[in-house]
Write an enzyme that holds these catalytic residues in place. Structure first.
Site, PDB file in Angstrom:
ATOM      1  N   CYS A   1      29.660  20.120  -7.798  1.00 64.63           N
ATOM      2  CA  CYS A   1      28.952  19.236  -8.593  1.00 64.63           C
ATOM      3  C   CYS A   1      27.532  19.365  -8.658  1.00 64.63           C
ATOM      4  CB  CYS A   1      29.590  17.932  -8.601  1.00 64.63           C
ATOM      5  SG  CYS A   1      28.937  17.149  -6.955  1.00 64.63           S
TER       6      CYS A   1
ATOM      7  N   HIS B   1      15.785   2.340  10.497  1.00 65.94           N
ATOM      8  CA  HIS B   1      15.369   3.215   9.492  1.00 65.94           C
ATOM      9  C   HIS B   1      16.161   4.470   9.438  1.00 65.94           C
ATOM     10  CE1 HIS B   1      11.293   0.977   9.422  1.00 65.94           C
ATOM     11  NE2 HIS B   1      12.218   0.281   8.746  1.00 65.94           N
TER      12      HIS B   1
ATOM     13  N   CYS C   1      34.743  16.529  -4.327  1.00 65.54           N
ATOM     14  CA  CYS C   1      34.309  17.904  -3.997  1.00 65.54           C
ATOM     15  C   CYS C   1      33.025  17.980  -3.132  1.00 65.54           C
ATOM     16  CB  CYS C   1      33.842  18.568  -5.393  1.00 65.54           C
ATOM     17  SG  CYS C   1      32.382  17.560  -6.322  1.00 65.54           S
TER      18      CYS C   1
ATOM     19  N   TYR D   1      10.926  17.192   5.960  1.00 64.53           N
ATOM     20  CA  TYR D   1      11.949  16.646   6.930  1.00 64.53           C
ATOM     21  C   TYR D   1      12.396  17.807   7.731  1.00 64.53           C
ATOM     22  CZ  TYR D   1      11.702  12.071   5.089  1.00 64.53           C
ATOM     23  OH  TYR D   1      11.267  10.757   4.804  1.00 64.53           O
TER      24      TYR D   1
ATOM     25  N   PRO E   1      -2.730   0.204  21.880  1.00 62.71           N
ATOM     26  CA  PRO E   1      -3.809   0.311  22.302  1.00 62.71           C
ATOM     27  C   PRO E   1      -4.963  -0.010  21.147  1.00 62.71           C
ATOM     28  CG  PRO E   1      -2.945   2.550  21.687  1.00 62.71           C
ATOM     29  CD  PRO E   1      -1.954   1.406  21.921  1.00 62.71           C
TER      30      PRO E   1
ATOM     31  N   ALA F   1       2.054   3.268  25.415  1.00 62.09           N
ATOM     32  CA  ALA F   1       3.719   2.704  25.696  1.00 62.09           C
ATOM     33  C   ALA F   1       3.886   3.675  27.150  1.00 62.09           C
ATOM     34  CB  ALA F   1       4.564   3.530  24.806  1.00 62.09           C
TER      35      ALA F   1
ATOM     36  N   ASP G   1      13.532   9.375  15.247  1.00 62.01           N
ATOM     37  CA  ASP G   1      13.425  10.588  15.970  1.00 62.01           C
ATOM     38  C   ASP G   1      14.364  10.599  17.223  1.00 62.01           C
ATOM     39  OD1 ASP G   1      10.313   9.262  17.503  1.00 62.01           O
ATOM     40  OD2 ASP G   1      12.343   8.889  18.042  1.00 62.01           O
TER      41      ASP G   1
ATOM     42  N   ARG H   1       9.730  18.139  10.267  1.00 61.31           N
ATOM     43  CA  ARG H   1       9.770  17.054  11.458  1.00 61.31           C
ATOM     44  C   ARG H   1      10.912  17.246  12.422  1.00 61.31           C
ATOM     45  NH1 ARG H   1       9.567  11.528   8.327  1.00 61.31           N
ATOM     46  NH2 ARG H   1       9.507  10.781  10.299  1.00 61.31           N
TER      47      ARG H   1
HETATM   48  N1  APR Z   1       1.258   3.648  22.503  1.00 59.58           N
HETATM   49  C1  APR Z   1       1.386   2.537  21.744  1.00 59.58           C
HETATM   50  N2  APR Z   1       1.059   2.282  20.694  1.00 59.58           N
HETATM   51  C2  APR Z   1       0.503   3.404  20.018  1.00 59.58           C
HETATM   52  C3  APR Z   1       0.176   4.552  20.850  1.00 59.58           C
HETATM   53  C4  APR Z   1       0.732   4.718  22.009  1.00 59.58           C
HETATM   54  N3  APR Z   1       0.476   5.714  22.753  1.00 59.58           N
HETATM   55  N4  APR Z   1      -0.533   5.411  19.769  1.00 59.58           N
HETATM   56  C5  APR Z   1      -0.625   4.794  18.555  1.00 59.58           C
HETATM   57  N5  APR Z   1       0.078   3.503  18.909  1.00 59.58           N
HETATM   58  C6  APR Z   1       0.015   2.379  17.849  1.00 59.58           C
HETATM   59  C7  APR Z   1      -0.793   2.423  16.716  1.00 59.58           C
HETATM   60  O1  APR Z   1      -2.056   1.580  17.146  1.00 59.58           O
HETATM   61  C8  APR Z   1      -0.162   1.637  15.637  1.00 59.58           C
HETATM   62  O2  APR Z   1      -0.411   0.234  15.551  1.00 59.58           O
HETATM   63  O3  APR Z   1       1.373   2.559  17.131  1.00 59.58           O
HETATM   64  C9  APR Z   1       1.189   1.851  15.807  1.00 59.58           C
HETATM   65  C10 APR Z   1       1.844   3.054  14.766  1.00 59.58           C
HETATM   66  O4  APR Z   1       1.955   2.631  13.593  1.00 59.58           O
HETATM   67  P1  APR Z   1       2.644   3.130  12.481  1.00 59.58           P
HETATM   68  O5  APR Z   1       1.896   4.717  12.327  1.00 59.58           O
HETATM   69  O6  APR Z   1       2.494   2.365  11.098  1.00 59.58           O
HETATM   70  O7  APR Z   1       4.120   3.469  12.776  1.00 59.58           O
HETATM   71  P2  APR Z   1       5.038   2.150  12.544  1.00 59.58           P
HETATM   72  O8  APR Z   1       4.559   0.836  12.709  1.00 59.58           O
HETATM   73  O9  APR Z   1       6.311   2.500  13.349  1.00 59.58           O
HETATM   74  O10 APR Z   1       5.401   2.322  10.846  1.00 59.58           O
HETATM   75  C11 APR Z   1       6.704   1.586  10.549  1.00 59.58           C
HETATM   76  O11 APR Z   1       6.619   2.732   8.142  1.00 59.58           O
HETATM   77  O12 APR Z   1       6.101   4.593   7.272  1.00 59.58           O
HETATM   78  C12 APR Z   1       7.439   3.764   7.759  1.00 59.58           C
HETATM   79  O13 APR Z   1       9.364   4.192   8.132  1.00 59.58           O
HETATM   80  C13 APR Z   1       8.044   4.484   8.674  1.00 59.58           C
HETATM   81  O14 APR Z   1       9.383   3.384  10.439  1.00 59.58           O
HETATM   82  C14 APR Z   1       7.924   3.801   9.993  1.00 59.58           C
HETATM   83  C15 APR Z   1       7.536   2.327   9.331  1.00 59.58           C
END
Ligand code: APR
Length: 238
Positions: free
Chosen positions: A146, A114, A129, A61, A210, A227, A99, A64
């Site tokens: 503790c 989350h 404490c 973490y 996408p 996005a 983030d 990140r």
């Molecule tokens: N613009 C839009 N969408 C995008 C882009 C982009 N540039 N790049 C990737 N994606 C899409 C991918 O196609 C995918 O469908 O974003 C999505 C990301 O999916 P995940 O990685 O599964 O992320 P998310 O859906 O936010 O995960 C939900 O899972 O691991 C847990 O707590 C974590 O909050 C997270 C939750």
């Protein structure tokens, strides 16, 4: 699409990790770059995983957090914040992301389902404490009296989402005329269920992604784009 946006009294937006991808932040399920392609979620995003190897999880973490310190919100984040500013009260932003990029772009009232990666909290119920500001330095920091450990203030798999935040998100989904689902695979509930809540309440559902997602069947419209490229154009039309 234009008339939907212009006609929508209230817009609810649900974002996932994909909205931060163009800022340089890894997603979770994209391959091979996603975090879950490199790590086991049960090791890095569960309480049991943290208890088993607190130092490894804490350091991940921290890594990140360090990465996030060096990235910027992009035009998609800014478009959402600008819309909120130009049309106060018309857009509720719900995010699965921890983030902070929406807030850094200027979005307000962000419903963070989350949690917040930059927040810490005690692993076990804090005692008199346990003071976060006086935690002893370590991997992770700990209470020197503790031994209670600090953990990241995010929601891990198997943990309850913050009740009031989830309630507000479900209310926004029920009340909106249009739900914009941006950058989520739709794999994790209850967050992913908000799109169905909106649709069942009569809202139009639009997905910006996408790639295909598990929520595609819930959408009226699928915008196959990123996005940062789609949101500025889409929200300018509103
Ligand atoms: N613009 C839009 N969408 C995008 C882009 C982009 N540039 N790049 C990737 N994606 C899409 C991918 O196609 C995918 O469908 O974003 C999505 C990301 O999916 P995940 O990685 O599964 O992320 P998310 O859906 O936010 O995960 C939900 O899972 O691991 C847990 O707590 C974590 O909050 C997270 C939750």
């Amino acid at each position: 699409m234009r008339q939907w946006l212009q006609g929508a009294g209230h817009i609810a937006v649900l974002t996932g990790a994909g909205i931060s991808a163009e800022s340089g932040v890894p997603t979770f399920r994209d391959t091979p770059t996603g975090y879950w392609a490199q790590f086991r979620a049960e090791d890095m995003a569960t309480e049991a995983g943290f208890r088993a190897h607190p130092g490894r999880v804490w350091d991940w973490y921290q890594h990140r957090r360090d990465l996030l310190a060096g990235v910027q919100p992009h035009a998609g984040h800014v478009a959402l914040a600008d819309f909120q500013r130009h049309y106060p009260g018309r857009l509720t932003l719900i995010t699965q992301n921890v983030d902070g990029l929406h807030q850094r772009a200027g979005s307000t009232g962000v419903l963070c389902l989350h949690g917040d990666i930059f927040a810490n909290r005690w692993l076990d119920t804090p005692r008199n404490c346990c003071h976060i500001d006086h935690a002893a330095t370590g991997h992770p920091p700990y209470c020197s009296r503790c031994g209670n450990l600090l953990r990241p203030g995010v929601v891990w798999f198997g943990e309850a989402l913050p009740y009031a935040t989830l309630e507000a998100a479900q209310q926004a989904a029920r009340a909106c005329d249009l739900m914009l689902v941006v950058g989520t695979a739709g794999a994790v509930y209850p967050a992913a269920g908000l799109a169905q809540v909106a649709r069942q309440a009569g809202a139009r559902v639009v997905i910006v992604n996408p790639a295909a997602s598990a929520l595609d069947d819930v959408a009226h419209v699928l915008l196959r784009g990123t996005a940062a490229s789609v949101l500025p154009v889409l929200l300018a039309a509103a």
